[in-house]
Motif scaffolding. Structure first.
Motif, PDB file in Angstrom:
ATOM      1  N   CYS A 155      32.440  -0.365  30.597  1.00 53.42           N
ATOM      2  CA  CYS A 155      33.439  -1.424  30.433  1.00 53.42           C
ATOM      3  C   CYS A 155      33.263  -2.438  29.098  1.00 53.42           C
ATOM      4  CB  CYS A 155      33.312  -2.322  31.806  1.00 53.42           C
ATOM      5  SG  CYS A 155      31.846  -2.891  31.914  1.00 53.42           S
ATOM      6  N   ILE A 156      34.187  -2.988  28.886  1.00 53.35           N
ATOM      7  CA  ILE A 156      34.208  -3.802  27.608  1.00 53.35           C
ATOM      8  C   ILE A 156      33.040  -4.955  27.803  1.00 53.35           C
ATOM      9  CG2 ILE A 156      35.466  -5.237  26.203  1.00 53.35           C
ATOM     10  CD1 ILE A 156      36.008  -2.350  25.946  1.00 53.35           C
TER      11      ILE A 156
ATOM     12  N   ILE B 165      29.581  -3.956  27.172  1.00 56.04           N
ATOM     13  CA  ILE B 165      29.119  -4.043  25.590  1.00 56.04           C
ATOM     14  C   ILE B 165      29.174  -5.114  24.762  1.00 56.04           C
ATOM     15  CG2 ILE B 165      29.898  -2.876  23.358  1.00 56.04           C
ATOM     16  CD1 ILE B 165      31.003  -0.739  25.000  1.00 56.04           C
ATOM     17  N   VAL B 166      30.349  -5.945  24.955  1.00 57.39           N
ATOM     18  CA  VAL B 166      30.304  -7.245  24.420  1.00 57.39           C
ATOM     19  C   VAL B 166      29.538  -8.197  24.573  1.00 57.39           C
ATOM     20  CG1 VAL B 166      32.051  -9.141  23.879  1.00 57.39           C
ATOM     21  CG2 VAL B 166      32.869  -6.769  23.982  1.00 57.39           C
TER      22      VAL B 166
END
Length: 73
Positions: A3-4, A7-8
């Motif tokens: 999921c984003i 990572i972010v």
């Protein structure tokens, strides 16, 4: 698939620790130390009365001992 936010968030934390914290921390550290010191000194330790029975520091030597009731089947 990752999921984003997975990572972010680590990338943003790395950028903060690596590049931003060396500039921001010296600016906010006097305020943090002032609040930390006042929070620690404003909470005095009161001596324990009879209701503690030594259990506040982990010692239960003076506390009344109770025996748990066993279930008789």
């Amino acid at each position: 698939m990752v999921c984003i936010p997975c990572i972010v968030i680590p990338v943003l934390l790395w950028v903060y620790k690596r590049f931003l914290e060396p500039f921001i921390y010296p600016l906010i550290s006097p305020f943090i130390s002032r609040f930390w010191r006042s929070a620690v000194t404003e909470t005095p330790q009161k001596p324990c009365a009879d209701e503690c029975n030594g259990a506040a520091n982990g010692s239960t030597a003076h506390a009344p001992k109770t025996v748990a009731d066993k279930k008789a089947d």
